[in-house]
Design a protein around this motif. Structure first.
Motif, mmCIF file in Angstrom:
data_model
loop_
_atom_site.group_PDB
_atom_site.id
_atom_site.type_symbol
_atom_site.label_atom_id
_atom_site.label_comp_id
_atom_site.label_asym_id
_atom_site.label_seq_id
_atom_site.Cartn_x
_atom_site.Cartn_y
_atom_site.Cartn_z
ATOM 1 N N ARG A 302 0.827 -1.219 0.000
ATOM 2 C CA ARG A 302 0.000 0.000 0.000
ATOM 3 C C ARG A 302 0.860 1.268 0.000
ATOM 4 N NH1 ARG A 302 -3.300 -0.818 -2.737
ATOM 5 N NH2 ARG A 302 -4.239 1.197 -2.171
ATOM 6 N N VAL A 303 2.032 1.185 0.599
ATOM 7 C CA VAL A 303 2.969 2.317 0.528
ATOM 8 C C VAL A 303 3.397 2.546 -0.920
ATOM 9 C CG1 VAL A 303 5.296 3.114 1.158
ATOM 10 C CG2 VAL A 303 3.798 2.129 2.906
ATOM 11 N N GLU A 304 3.696 1.456 -1.616
ATOM 12 C CA GLU A 304 4.078 1.575 -3.035
ATOM 13 C C GLU A 304 2.903 2.129 -3.856
ATOM 14 O OE1 GLU A 304 6.901 -1.072 -4.726
ATOM 15 O OE2 GLU A 304 7.936 0.193 -3.263
ATOM 16 N N SER A 305 1.704 1.678 -3.542
ATOM 17 C CA SER A 305 0.525 2.191 -4.258
ATOM 18 C C SER A 305 0.342 3.683 -4.001
ATOM 19 C CB SER A 305 -0.737 1.433 -3.823
ATOM 20 O OG SER A 305 -0.653 0.076 -4.178
ATOM 21 N N PHE A 306 0.602 4.114 -2.763
ATOM 22 C CA PHE A 306 0.508 5.542 -2.453
ATOM 23 C C PHE A 306 1.504 6.348 -3.290
ATOM 24 C CE2 PHE A 306 2.620 9.030 -0.206
ATOM 25 C CZ PHE A 306 1.578 9.951 -0.201
ATOM 26 N N LEU A 307 2.721 5.849 -3.406
ATOM 27 C CA LEU A 307 3.730 6.566 -4.189
ATOM 28 C C LEU A 307 3.324 6.672 -5.661
ATOM 29 C CD1 LEU A 307 7.031 5.158 -2.608
ATOM 30 C CD2 LEU A 307 6.136 7.490 -2.420
ATOM 31 N N LYS A 308 2.701 5.603 -6.178
ATOM 32 C CA LYS A 308 2.206 5.662 -7.568
ATOM 33 C C LYS A 308 1.098 6.686 -7.706
ATOM 34 C CE LYS A 308 3.361 0.849 -8.688
ATOM 35 N NZ LYS A 308 2.816 -0.506 -8.915
ATOM 36 N N MET A 309 0.203 6.708 -6.713
ATOM 37 C CA MET A 309 -0.902 7.661 -6.733
ATOM 38 C C MET A 309 -0.385 9.095 -6.593
ATOM 39 S SD MET A 309 -3.878 8.112 -3.881
ATOM 40 C CE MET A 309 -2.734 9.017 -2.850
ATOM 41 N N PHE A 310 0.658 9.266 -5.779
ATOM 42 C CA PHE A 310 1.169 10.609 -5.501
ATOM 43 C C PHE A 310 1.880 11.213 -6.715
ATOM 44 C CE2 PHE A 310 4.023 13.736 -3.513
ATOM 45 C CZ PHE A 310 3.078 14.470 -2.811
ATOM 46 N N GLU A 311 2.363 10.336 -7.611
ATOM 47 C CA GLU A 311 2.978 10.841 -8.852
ATOM 48 C C GLU A 311 2.066 11.858 -9.530
ATOM 49 O OE1 GLU A 311 4.205 7.973 -11.782
ATOM 50 O OE2 GLU A 311 4.695 6.508 -10.221
ATOM 51 N N VAL A 312 0.792 11.497 -9.655
ATOM 52 C CA VAL A 312 -0.176 12.343 -10.372
ATOM 53 C C VAL A 312 -0.271 13.706 -9.705
ATOM 54 C CG1 VAL A 312 -2.569 12.542 -11.146
ATOM 55 C CG2 VAL A 312 -1.460 10.284 -11.072
ATOM 56 N N LYS A 313 -0.378 13.696 -8.365
ATOM 57 C CA LYS A 313 -0.496 14.961 -7.636
ATOM 58 C C LYS A 313 0.738 15.832 -7.853
ATOM 59 C CE LYS A 313 -1.283 17.040 -3.121
ATOM 60 N NZ LYS A 313 -1.710 16.874 -1.736
ATOM 61 N N LEU A 314 1.914 15.195 -7.847
ATOM 62 C CA LEU A 314 3.151 15.947 -8.013
ATOM 63 C C LEU A 314 3.260 16.522 -9.422
ATOM 64 C CD1 LEU A 314 5.610 16.544 -6.185
ATOM 65 C CD2 LEU A 314 6.779 14.637 -7.286
ATOM 66 N N TYR A 315 2.917 15.693 -10.425
ATOM 67 C CA TYR A 315 3.019 16.143 -11.819
ATOM 68 C C TYR A 315 2.004 17.257 -12.126
ATOM 69 C CZ TYR A 315 5.723 11.832 -12.557
ATOM 70 O OH TYR A 315 6.653 10.822 -12.493
ATOM 71 N N GLU A 316 0.836 17.203 -11.474
ATOM 72 C CA GLU A 316 -0.233 18.170 -11.772
ATOM 73 C C GLU A 316 -0.220 19.393 -10.855
ATOM 74 O OE1 GLU A 316 -3.851 15.945 -11.639
ATOM 75 O OE2 GLU A 316 -3.489 14.929 -13.567
ATOM 76 N N MET A 317 0.747 19.474 -9.969
ATOM 77 C CA MET A 317 0.826 20.615 -9.064
ATOM 78 C C MET A 317 0.994 21.916 -9.855
ATOM 79 S SD MET A 317 3.659 21.352 -6.083
ATOM 80 C CE MET A 317 3.390 19.754 -5.350
#
Length: 447
Positions: A302-317
């Motif tokens: 789930r930590v790895e899944s969070f990091l994958k999900m967080f990519e989007v937030k970082l790229y779209e900031m």
């Protein structure tokens, strides 16, 4: 600085013999505990006069900290040094201290699982660290005579590292140091001599391999505790201002998102944190999660899944959001120290790590002002992102009683590509390269 008639003194006694084996480490612990015991009566009167001291073990010896009204601080220092210089073992007090220490060591297994995970992580990545179980084993066989023989040997070679701050003149600070040296290493029968060049101690940290994900599965020490814990550590870089601020900014942005997703939404565990980590100047990130509802193998995924999900937030900031986060971090860095104790802690960390970058705040603020959003994204893609080419990670999985069956099944599953299971910690440590140490170079050391 703080307009108070107070001073802060901290002295590290670096003793090569103190950490050469589990037995030496336990005997050093005995030495510091007895030293505290001998000073207890005096400590009461010192506190009434507004003077405080603390003595504790370190990885390379022991440490003395003094704090309080500066006009009498030197008297307290001389009293502590006299007890060190004239240390004798009282068998009756040794017996009492041994009983207390044995209980403390035995109670280690009752630490919370997340604390055990942190312990195993440090044991894996620190080059000189002894396991508590070996220390407990040798503790049972030690007696007062062992300490009587060990203490003079431990004190025979010492390197003093001192920090003095507050309402005190530089000349008075130097005078205190010279007085310390005269008490310990001058006269017809000095109790200690300077370290030989080859004896200067270093802080070495295991360098995990790029592109590899290491994991260490282990049963919790307390069979009655149903909680499991995960510590997911990402090792990033050796101390560098620009790399530091990239890591700090990422942690600032991701911290709340990680708590929201892993704690509030997925409800993996009450203890859920994302923190920065600094081991003697080697920087990284750590996810720490303790759970009674899910096993550490599942939490790791789930930590790895969070990091994958967080990519989007970082790229779209947006550019505005990025600048707001940068400014928030700059404001944190520009906050002035609230008191002498806090200021001393900041400078002492530079000394104990060996980095000695006393202008760190100003340099990191300058680096932040140059940082772009693209720089941050490139940093994430290289070091943090799942599958990043330069990523080095270590997962410590502590299985509680409610997930013991998962422990067996997880161990029997095929190990994924680029993943490495650690079986024996010490075999692993011996086989790995090390980062260079900031500590132990003569170039930085002068009065």
């Amino acid at each position: 600085m703080f307009c108070l008639p107070k001073a802060f003194v901290r002295i590290d006694f670096h003793c090569p013999h103190s950490s050469s084996s589990p037995e030496a480490e336990v005997l050093t612990d005995f030495f510091t505990q007895l030293l505290i015991d001998y000073l207890n009566e005096y400590a009461y009167y010192a506190q009434v006069a507004g003077l405080y001291y603390r003595i504790k073990n370190t990885d390379s010896g022991f440490q003395v900290t003094l704090f309080g009204y500066n006009d009498k601080l030197r008297i307290l220092l001389e009293t502590v040094l006299e007890k060190i210089a004239n240390f004798k073992v009282k068998p009756d007090r040794f017996t009492v201290i041994k009983e207390t220490m044995t209980k403390d060591y035995e109670n280690f297994k009752f630490q919370q699982p997340y604390q055990q995970a942190m312990y195993y992580c440090s044991l894996i990545i620190k080059d000189q660290a002894w396991p508590w179980i070996e220390e407990l084993e040798v503790l049972h066989h030690l007696d007062a005579e062992d300490l009587s023989k060990f203490a003079p040997m431990m004190l025979s070679r010492i390197f003093l590292e001192c920090y003095i701050a507050g309402n005190i003149e530089p000349s008075d600070a130097e005078s205190m140091i010279k007085h310390m040296e005269s008490m310990l290493s001058k006269g017809p029968n000095p109790i200690c001599q300077p370290l030989l060049p080859s004896q200067h101690l270093t802080n070495r940290v295991i360098k995990l391999e790029r592109g590899k994900s290491y994991f260490y599965p282990i049963e919790g020490l307390n069979p009655m505790d149903e909680n499991s814990a995960l510590m997911h550590y990402i090792q990033v870089h050796r101390d560098d201002f620009m790399m530091n601020v990239k890591l700090q900014l990422f942690a600032l942005i991701a911290k709340q998102a990680a708590f929201h997703q892993l704690r509030s939404v997925e409800q993996l565990g009450y203890i859920t944190v994302l923190l920065q980590r600094n081991d003697s100047g080697i920087h990284g990130l750590q996810f720490i999660i303790q759970s009674s509802v899910k096993g550490p193998g599942h939490i790791d995924s789930r930590v790895e899944s969070f990091l994958k999900m967080f990519e989007v937030k970082l790229y779209e900031m947006t550019d505005g959001e990025f600048k707001s986060n940068v400014n928030a971090l700059i404001d944190l860095k520009l906050e002035k120290h609230k008191n002498l104790w806090e200021e001393s802690g900041f400078y002492w960390r530079e000394i104990t790590d060996g980095t000695l970058k006393f202008d760190r705040k100003e340099c990191e603020v300058a680096a932040l002002r140059q940082l772009t959003q693209k720089d941050l994204i490139n940093f994430f893609d290289q070091y943090i992102k799942v599958g990043a080419p330069k990523k080095r990670s270590l997962s410590v999985r502590v299985y509680g009683s409610s997930h013991s069956s998962e422990s067996s099944s997880d161990k029997n599953e095929p190990v994924p590509a680029n993943s490495v299971q650690i079986g024996d910690i010490f075999c692993f440590r011996r086989s790995q390269p090390l980062y260079g140490s900031f500590k132990g170079g003569f170039g930085h050391m002068k009065l």
